[in-house]
Design an enzyme around this catalytic site. Structure first.
Site, mmCIF file in Angstrom:
data_model
loop_
_atom_site.group_PDB
_atom_site.id
_atom_site.type_symbol
_atom_site.label_atom_id
_atom_site.label_comp_id
_atom_site.label_asym_id
_atom_site.label_seq_id
_atom_site.Cartn_x
_atom_site.Cartn_y
_atom_site.Cartn_z
ATOM 1 N N CYS A 133 121.585 77.724 174.597
ATOM 2 C CA CYS A 133 122.325 78.961 174.794
ATOM 3 C C CYS A 133 122.157 79.583 176.182
ATOM 4 O O CYS A 133 121.211 80.505 176.268
ATOM 5 C CB CYS A 133 122.174 79.911 173.718
ATOM 6 S SG CYS A 133 123.159 81.319 173.868
ATOM 7 N N CYS A 136 122.113 83.493 176.041
ATOM 8 C CA CYS A 136 121.132 84.254 175.423
ATOM 9 C C CYS A 136 119.825 83.976 176.384
ATOM 10 O O CYS A 136 118.988 84.882 176.501
ATOM 11 C CB CYS A 136 120.826 83.308 174.197
ATOM 12 S SG CYS A 136 121.986 83.245 173.083
ATOM 13 N N ASP A 137 119.572 82.696 177.128
ATOM 14 C CA ASP A 137 118.225 82.715 177.800
ATOM 15 C C ASP A 137 118.213 82.370 179.269
ATOM 16 O O ASP A 137 117.432 82.204 180.052
ATOM 17 C CB ASP A 137 117.664 81.226 177.369
ATOM 18 C CG ASP A 137 117.468 81.477 175.775
ATOM 19 O OD1 ASP A 137 117.218 82.627 175.413
ATOM 20 O OD2 ASP A 137 117.536 80.337 175.002
#
Length: 307
Positions: A133, A136-137
């Site tokens: 992701c 997300c990261d």
């Protein structure tokens, strides 16, 4: 008979449990064998509202669980073996231990799982440089070299998003041309920070405690080489966890549950869906939580009207 059963314990399921419990529905949540869902395996969550310094994924989900239980939700660690859904009638759920639960309404919140490469080294370095992701990261990889595995729209979206942070993005694709849509492919191919390794597959992720590079094999010659990097983003798509429901609930071609008229209603009255099992587009913790809220409200209204 239960008023409401929630299947799944990720952000969607637990948020649904919080709202349903506060509405005095006394919901039963079936948590499966991974209470809290995939987010419990994420070390740091920086994009969930209310946590300016970030929050550990396990801690976030346990807080959600405690909040749901505080308002009266009951959480049971049990897997669902099969379901027998009916249109506007009794919903029957058979559990792994052979017992059955009946309910007037059900919320399906079983999530989706990323498709991985299937490498031992990939599994070992998850959350230590290996991610599925970018949203997300990606911010953790500012000014670093990263690799994206895949050749579809998801991979191109991940690669383009990562250019906002990374020094350079290398896309590794097993074919000689992208599967992505023309517009997404053109954007990625034209971007100065993205390069491509064609006809190649990743055979190993290098590093002991964090990603230091990847080893790729040329599918034509069999030659191997190392690409130094600090992050690997696997973008091979997701698999909605909906196999149990496919013969009873309408799904799209990829298995995601179809929702009716921008609600959480499925094709069967009394059965609702929320989160990544019904969301092929966003797949974020916050959107899953919002969908769980929506499902609980829809279920509450359905139960009120059915009395």
């Amino acid at each position: 008979m239960e008023k409401l059963v929630i299947i799944g314990s990720g952000p969607a399921g637990l948020t649904a449990a919080i709202y349903a419990a506060r509405a005095n529905l006394n919901p039963l949540l079936l948590a499966g064998n991974l209470p809290g869902g995939l987010l419990t395996q994420t070390s740091e969550v920086e994009n969930f509202p209310g946590f300016p310094e970030g929050v550990n994924g396990f801690e976030l989900m346990m807080n959600m669980q405690n909040q749901a239980e505080k308002f009266g939700a009951r959480i049971e660690i049990n897997n669902v073996e099969s379901v027998k859904f009916s249109d506007g009638a009794e919903q029957i759920i058979t559990l792994e231990d052979g017992s059955t639960v009946t309910a007037r309404a059900v919320i399906v919140a079983t999530g989706a799982t990323p498709r991985w490469l299937g490498l031992e080294s990939e599994e070992r370095l998850k959350n230590c440089g290996v991610s599925a992701c970018a949203t997300c990261d990606g911010a953790f990889f500012a000014d670093m070299d990263v690799v994206v595995a895949g050749g579809g729209d998801s991979a191109m979206e991940e690669a383009l998003f990562l250019t906002k942070f990374a020094k350079h993005v290398t896309v590794v694709h097993r074919r000689s041309e992208l599967r992505a849509s023309k517009i997404m492919a053109e954007r990625a191919l034209a971007h100065e920070k993205i390069s491509f390794e064609w006809n190649s597959q990743i055979v190993e992720v290098l590093g002991s405690s964090e990603v230091e590079g990847i080893k790729v094999k040329d599918n034509a010659s069999g030659a191997e080489k190392v690409i130094p990097c600090q992050g690997l983003f696997v973008a091979l798509g997701h698999m909605p966890q909906t196999e149990l429901f496919k013969t009873q609930l309408e799904t799209d071609d990829n298995g995601y549950i179809r929702l009716q008229n921008n609600t959480s209603h499925t094709n069967l009255a009394g059965v609702f869906a929320a989160g990544d099992c019904a969301d092929a587009r966003y797949r974020q913790a916050i959107t899953a939580a919002a969908a769980g809220c929506r499902a609980a409200i829809d279920a509450e209204r359905y139960l009120g009207e059915a009395q």
